[in-house]
Scaffold this active site. Structure first.
Site, PDB file in Angstrom:
ATOM      1  N   GLY A 110      -6.887  -0.118   2.493  1.00 34.91           N
ATOM      2  CA  GLY A 110      -5.433  -0.112   2.735  1.00 34.91           C
ATOM      3  C   GLY A 110      -5.035   0.581   4.023  1.00 34.91           C
ATOM      4  O   GLY A 110      -3.870   0.915   4.214  1.00 34.91           O
TER       5      GLY A 110
ATOM      6  N   LYS B 106       2.638   4.487  18.368  1.00 33.06           N
ATOM      7  CA  LYS B 106       2.758   5.879  17.908  1.00 33.06           C
ATOM      8  C   LYS B 106       2.881   6.852  19.086  1.00 33.06           C
ATOM      9  O   LYS B 106       3.713   7.755  19.070  1.00 33.06           O
ATOM     10  CB  LYS B 106       1.559   6.236  17.028  1.00 33.06           C
ATOM     11  CG  LYS B 106       1.566   5.489  15.686  1.00 33.06           C
ATOM     12  CD  LYS B 106       0.214   5.579  14.995  1.00 33.06           C
ATOM     13  CE  LYS B 106       0.256   4.946  13.615  1.00 33.06           C
ATOM     14  NZ  LYS B 106      -1.083   4.749  13.044  1.00 33.06           N
TER      15      LYS B 106
ATOM     16  N   THR C 138       0.838  -1.208   0.000  1.00 40.04           N
ATOM     17  CA  THR C 138       0.000   0.000   0.000  1.00 40.04           C
ATOM     18  C   THR C 138       0.869   1.252   0.000  1.00 40.04           C
ATOM     19  O   THR C 138       0.751   2.116  -0.881  1.00 40.04           O
ATOM     20  CB  THR C 138      -0.907  -0.002   1.259  1.00 40.04           C
ATOM     21  OG1 THR C 138      -1.691  -1.176   1.250  1.00 40.04           O
ATOM     22  CG2 THR C 138      -1.800   1.227   1.292  1.00 40.04           C
ATOM     23  N   VAL C 139       1.738   1.359   0.980  1.00 39.43           N
ATOM     24  CA  VAL C 139       2.540   2.591   1.112  1.00 39.43           C
ATOM     25  C   VAL C 139       3.635   2.631   0.037  1.00 39.43           C
ATOM     26  O   VAL C 139       3.839   3.667  -0.615  1.00 39.43           O
ATOM     27  CB  VAL C 139       3.164   2.696   2.527  1.00 39.43           C
ATOM     28  CG1 VAL C 139       3.938   3.999   2.663  1.00 39.43           C
ATOM     29  CG2 VAL C 139       2.082   2.618   3.597  1.00 39.43           C
TER      30      VAL C 139
ATOM     31  N   GLU D 100       8.619  10.383   9.508  1.00 38.62           N
ATOM     32  CA  GLU D 100       7.397  11.206   9.558  1.00 38.62           C
ATOM     33  C   GLU D 100       6.140  10.362   9.304  1.00 38.62           C
ATOM     34  O   GLU D 100       5.090  10.592   9.912  1.00 38.62           O
ATOM     35  CB  GLU D 100       7.502  12.318   8.501  1.00 38.62           C
ATOM     36  CG  GLU D 100       6.454  13.393   8.580  1.00 38.62           C
ATOM     37  CD  GLU D 100       6.501  14.175   9.880  1.00 38.62           C
ATOM     38  OE1 GLU D 100       7.432  14.944  10.091  1.00 38.62           O
ATOM     39  OE2 GLU D 100       5.573  14.007  10.696  1.00 38.62           O
TER      40      GLU D 100
ATOM     41  N   ASP E 136      -1.143  -0.409  17.648  1.00 46.97           N
ATOM     42  CA  ASP E 136      -0.605   0.560  16.688  1.00 46.97           C
ATOM     43  C   ASP E 136      -0.586   1.978  17.297  1.00 46.97           C
ATOM     44  O   ASP E 136       0.418   2.686  17.210  1.00 46.97           O
ATOM     45  CB  ASP E 136      -1.456   0.523  15.407  1.00 46.97           C
ATOM     46  CG  ASP E 136      -0.994   1.511  14.367  1.00 46.97           C
ATOM     47  OD1 ASP E 136      -0.023   1.202  13.654  1.00 46.97           O
ATOM     48  OD2 ASP E 136      -1.589   2.592  14.263  1.00 46.97           O
TER      49      ASP E 136
ATOM     50  N   GLY F 294       0.195   9.238   9.757  1.00 47.46           N
ATOM     51  CA  GLY F 294       0.156   9.193   8.288  1.00 47.46           C
ATOM     52  C   GLY F 294       0.635  10.455   7.599  1.00 47.46           C
ATOM     53  O   GLY F 294       1.825  10.764   7.603  1.00 47.46           O
TER      54      GLY F 294
ATOM     55  N   LYS G   2       6.229   2.095  12.716  1.00 46.47           N
ATOM     56  CA  LYS G   2       6.039   2.572  14.106  1.00 46.47           C
ATOM     57  C   LYS G   2       6.324   1.509  15.146  1.00 46.47           C
ATOM     58  O   LYS G   2       6.821   1.808  16.234  1.00 46.47           O
ATOM     59  CB  LYS G   2       4.633   3.154  14.321  1.00 46.47           C
ATOM     60  CG  LYS G   2       3.476   2.307  13.801  1.00 46.47           C
ATOM     61  CD  LYS G   2       3.194   2.621  12.375  1.00 46.47           C
ATOM     62  CE  LYS G   2       2.340   1.595  11.699  1.00 46.47           C
ATOM     63  NZ  LYS G   2       1.102   2.123  11.182  1.00 46.47           N
TER      64      LYS G   2
HETATM   65  P1  NAP Z   1       1.702  -3.939   2.878  1.00 47.55           P
HETATM   66  O1  NAP Z   1       0.681  -3.385   1.941  1.00 47.55           O
HETATM   67  O2  NAP Z   1       1.431  -5.244   3.514  1.00 47.55           O
HETATM   68  O3  NAP Z   1       3.085  -4.013   2.077  1.00 47.55           O
HETATM   69  C1  NAP Z   1       4.213  -4.657   2.571  1.00 47.55           C
HETATM   70  C2  NAP Z   1       5.227  -4.782   1.455  1.00 47.55           C
HETATM   71  O4  NAP Z   1       6.423  -5.339   1.979  1.00 47.55           O
HETATM   72  C3  NAP Z   1       4.795  -5.681   0.304  1.00 47.55           C
HETATM   73  O5  NAP Z   1       5.164  -5.101  -0.914  1.00 47.55           O
HETATM   74  C4  NAP Z   1       5.593  -6.978   0.527  1.00 47.55           C
HETATM   75  O6  NAP Z   1       5.927  -7.647  -0.676  1.00 47.55           O
HETATM   76  C5  NAP Z   1       6.852  -6.411   1.147  1.00 47.55           C
HETATM   77  N1  NAP Z   1       7.558  -7.350   2.000  1.00 47.55           N
HETATM   78  C6  NAP Z   1       7.126  -7.954   3.119  1.00 47.55           C
HETATM   79  N2  NAP Z   1       8.092  -8.712   3.657  1.00 47.55           N
HETATM   80  C7  NAP Z   1       9.162  -8.597   2.843  1.00 47.55           C
HETATM   81  C8  NAP Z   1      10.476  -9.122   2.851  1.00 47.55           C
HETATM   82  N3  NAP Z   1      10.863  -9.960   3.811  1.00 47.55           N
HETATM   83  N4  NAP Z   1      11.322  -8.764   1.869  1.00 47.55           N
HETATM   84  C9  NAP Z   1      10.923  -7.929   0.894  1.00 47.55           C
HETATM   85  N5  NAP Z   1       9.689  -7.375   0.829  1.00 47.55           N
HETATM   86  C10 NAP Z   1       8.831  -7.715   1.798  1.00 47.55           C
HETATM   87  O7  NAP Z   1       2.004  -2.918   4.051  1.00 47.55           O
HETATM   88  P2  NAP Z   1       1.785  -1.331   4.061  1.00 47.55           P
HETATM   89  O8  NAP Z   1       0.375  -1.039   4.458  1.00 47.55           O
HETATM   90  O9  NAP Z   1       2.319  -0.728   2.830  1.00 47.55           O
HETATM   91  O10 NAP Z   1       2.674  -0.928   5.317  1.00 47.55           O
HETATM   92  C11 NAP Z   1       4.074  -0.856   5.240  1.00 47.55           C
HETATM   93  C12 NAP Z   1       4.615  -0.158   6.479  1.00 47.55           C
HETATM   94  O11 NAP Z   1       4.079   1.157   6.557  1.00 47.55           O
HETATM   95  C13 NAP Z   1       4.242  -0.817   7.816  1.00 47.55           C
HETATM   96  O12 NAP Z   1       5.276  -0.586   8.730  1.00 47.55           O
HETATM   97  C14 NAP Z   1       2.996  -0.047   8.235  1.00 47.55           C
HETATM   98  O13 NAP Z   1       2.780  -0.093   9.620  1.00 47.55           O
HETATM   99  C15 NAP Z   1       3.395   1.334   7.797  1.00 47.55           C
HETATM  100  N6  NAP Z   1       2.302   2.284   7.551  1.00 47.55           N
HETATM  101  C16 NAP Z   1       1.221   1.904   6.829  1.00 47.55           C
HETATM  102  C17 NAP Z   1       0.248   2.840   6.550  1.00 47.55           C
HETATM  103  C18 NAP Z   1      -0.973   2.495   5.734  1.00 47.55           C
HETATM  104  O14 NAP Z   1      -1.853   3.344   5.597  1.00 47.55           O
HETATM  105  N7  NAP Z   1      -1.067   1.298   5.166  1.00 47.55           N
HETATM  106  C19 NAP Z   1       0.369   4.157   7.017  1.00 47.55           C
HETATM  107  C20 NAP Z   1       1.507   4.509   7.758  1.00 47.55           C
HETATM  108  C21 NAP Z   1       2.469   3.558   8.021  1.00 47.55           C
HETATM  109  P3  NAP Z   1       4.785  -8.236  -1.653  1.00 47.55           P
HETATM  110  O15 NAP Z   1       4.103  -7.046  -2.238  1.00 47.55           O
HETATM  111  O16 NAP Z   1       5.531  -9.011  -2.667  1.00 47.55           O
HETATM  112  O17 NAP Z   1       3.895  -9.057  -0.785  1.00 47.55           O
HETATM  113  N1  HSE Z   2      -2.963   0.905  10.394  1.00 50.58           N
HETATM  114  C1  HSE Z   2      -2.577   2.256  10.590  1.00 50.58           C
HETATM  115  C2  HSE Z   2      -3.801   3.081  10.875  1.00 50.58           C
HETATM  116  C3  HSE Z   2      -1.857   2.789   9.382  1.00 50.58           C
HETATM  117  O1  HSE Z   2      -4.911   2.614  10.614  1.00 50.58           O
HETATM  118  O2  HSE Z   2      -3.669   4.195  11.385  1.00 50.58           O
HETATM  119  C4  HSE Z   2      -1.302   4.176   9.589  1.00 50.58           C
HETATM  120  O3  HSE Z   2      -0.248   4.157  10.510  1.00 50.58           O
END
Ligand code: NAP
Ligand code: HSE
Length: 426
Positions: A181, A199, A15-16, A123, A195, A128, A99
């Site tokens: 997402g 934070k 997603t990110v 950041e 979570d 977010g 986080k």
């Molecule tokens: P996600 O959609 O599950 O994406 C995770 C990515 O990491 C995928 O592309 C996955 O590969 C890859 N991955 C996982 N394990 C791996 C490994 N061992 N080696 C290489 N690649 C690997 O997660 P996300 O929502 O983007 O979140 C990512 C981070 O941002 C997390 O720390 C989350 O807490 C943080 N975050 C998320 C949001 C949000 O709104 N989603 C907001 C702020 C912070 P594949 O694509 O091949 O499966």
């Molecule tokens: N899962 C987290 C949330 C993503 O819903 O706030 C952003 O850090």
């Protein structure tokens, strides 16, 4: 003068990561040289993705001598910790949205980074798209911040808003948040308050300039909140939100917690709905400020990641010591008090037999435990002749409130003591 070209390595394209890829593509001086994913063959909705730079081996990112900034967007502790450590030891600066990793291992990581004269920016890890880390570390640094009240989890705020305003079930609302997402890979992290606890741990550390330990942070999630609580809260002039708060008193004691809270409708946080997050800070000399904006999702989070990348890229090659204000300087550990010793106001829903004297008993138990009632409302008598009684207390010590609840539970005329929810102080 054109900006120096900087090569970036991305670990994670979910997603990110995909939001970051699409956003960074607009900057000619930023070259995404390598991207590590778990599965190279997974279909991805990124039209211009250069497949040749994908790898399933993240070591190809952190060991690549041309890459100067590594963006970690896989989440969790390992392999994220090890990859960041190797990247720093190889001379790379880091941008992360992780986080959990920061709350659990931030101190170690920042020490490693300082030893190698590299920066770790994050950041996107908190609230977010809201700029909060850089403001606290730069323009607000002259403040003595004593209070943070915030909504720091987009998923739970989305769920509570959907349940409240549109009558969705908890399950339906969570499913939507996952599809959008917002949720973590394991949504228990969102709904059980982990979570938000990660934070507020980091945010409180920055704001108070003393390190808050995650295991001292009180945490409750939203899984016990039901439609009845929401309905009653609305009738009484409140909204229920999952809040993350931190208070610092004059004796340098910190009170840091995550739990659902009844917020009076006239207060700012009551109007923060859906995926929006908000951070209210109170300090001197600024007074109170509230920053709000999208707290999760691909592009808002990409905005924060991109800002960090561009901040580092702008300084690479211009100085031997980048971004001094953004480095970690916390050497003291904060004294975090136990929730049992804190004072709060409480909402409590009691189901009692419709018999004479029951209301008197409730009042007496409260009085014996030093609890004054602000309001006492008897709702409808149900078909099985039980009464729903809602009490809202004045400020009381948590330990006393819990003692009162165990007394209620011993009384044969009290059938059920439902959700205890704290109420925002005035
Ligand atoms: P996600 O959609 O599950 O994406 C995770 C990515 O990491 C995928 O592309 C996955 O590969 C890859 N991955 C996982 N394990 C791996 C490994 N061992 N080696 C290489 N690649 C690997 O997660 P996300 O929502 O983007 O979140 C990512 C981070 O941002 C997390 O720390 C989350 O807490 C943080 N975050 C998320 C949001 C949000 O709104 N989603 C907001 C702020 C912070 P594949 O694509 O091949 O499966
Ligand atoms: N899962 C987290 C949330 C993503 O819903 O706030 C952003 O850090």
């Amino acid at each position: 003068m054109s900006a120096k070209r900087v090569k970036i390595g991305l670990i994670g394209l979910g997603t990110v990561g995909s939001g970051v890829y699409r956003t960074l593509k607009a900057f000619e001086h930023i070259e995404i040289a390598k991207i590590a994913v778990r599965d190279k063959n997974k279909p991805r909705n990124i039209p211009d993705l250069d497949q040749s730079i994908l790898t399933e081996n993240p070591l190809e990112v952190v060991n690549n001598p041309e890459i100067e900034i590594v963006i970690e967007l896989i989440g969790g502790i390992e392999p994220a910790f090890g990859l960041i450590q190797t990247a720093v030891e190889n001379g790379k600066h880091i941008v992360t949205a992780n986080k959990e990793l920061l709350a659990k291992h931030g101190e170690e990581l920042f020490n490693i980074a300082e030893k190698h004269n590299r920066v770790i920016l994050y950041e996107a890890a908190i609230a977010g798209g809201i700029p909060i880390i850089m403001p606290i570390k730069t323009i607000l640094t002259g403040n003595n911040i004593t209070k943070i009240e915030a909504i720091l989890n987009g998923t739970t705020n989305y769920i509570l808003t959907k349940m409240d305003l549109q009558g969705l079930s908890y399950e339906e609302a969570l499913k939507e948040a996952q599809e959008l997402g917002y949720a973590e890979a394991d949504p228990a992290s969102d709904v059980e308050g982990f979570d938000a606890a990660y934070k507020i741990t980091t945010l409180a550390t920055l704001a108070f300039k003393e390190r808050v330990k995650l295991d001292k942070v009180y945490r409750e999630g939203i899984t016990k909140i039901n439609a009845q609580d929401m309905k009653i809260a609305n009738e009484l002039g409140y909204k229920i939100k999952l809040t993350a708060s931190a208070y610092f008193d004059e004796n340098n004691n910190a009170d840091v917690r995550v739990h659902p809270m009844l917020i009076p409708k006239q207060n700012t946080l009551a109007h923060i709905d859906y995926v929006t997050n908000a951070v209210s800070l109170t300090g001197h000399p600024i007074g109170e400020i509230t920053l709000s904006g999208p707290g999760a999702g691909a592009f808002p989070t990409a905005s924060s990641v991109t800002g960090d990348v561009l901040a580092i890229a702008a300084e690479i090659g211009t100085t031997d010591y980048l971004l001094p204000q953004m480095r970690c300087r916390h050497r003291k550990t904060a004294n975090v008090i136990n929730i049992l010793d804190t004072e709060n106001r409480y909402y409590l829903l009691i189901e009692a037999a419709n018999v004479k004297g029951v209301t008197g008993k409730i009042g007496a138990i409260c009085a014996e435990n030093n609890i004054s009632l602000k309001s006492f409302i008897q709702k409808d008598i149900s078909e099985n002749n039980t009464a729903a009684i809602v009490i809202i207390t004045e400020k009381a010590v948590e330990r006393d409130m819990l003692n009162a609840i165990s007394e209620f539970k011993k009384d044969e005329s009290i059938i059920n003591v439902n959700n205890l929810i704290r109420v925002q102080l005035y």
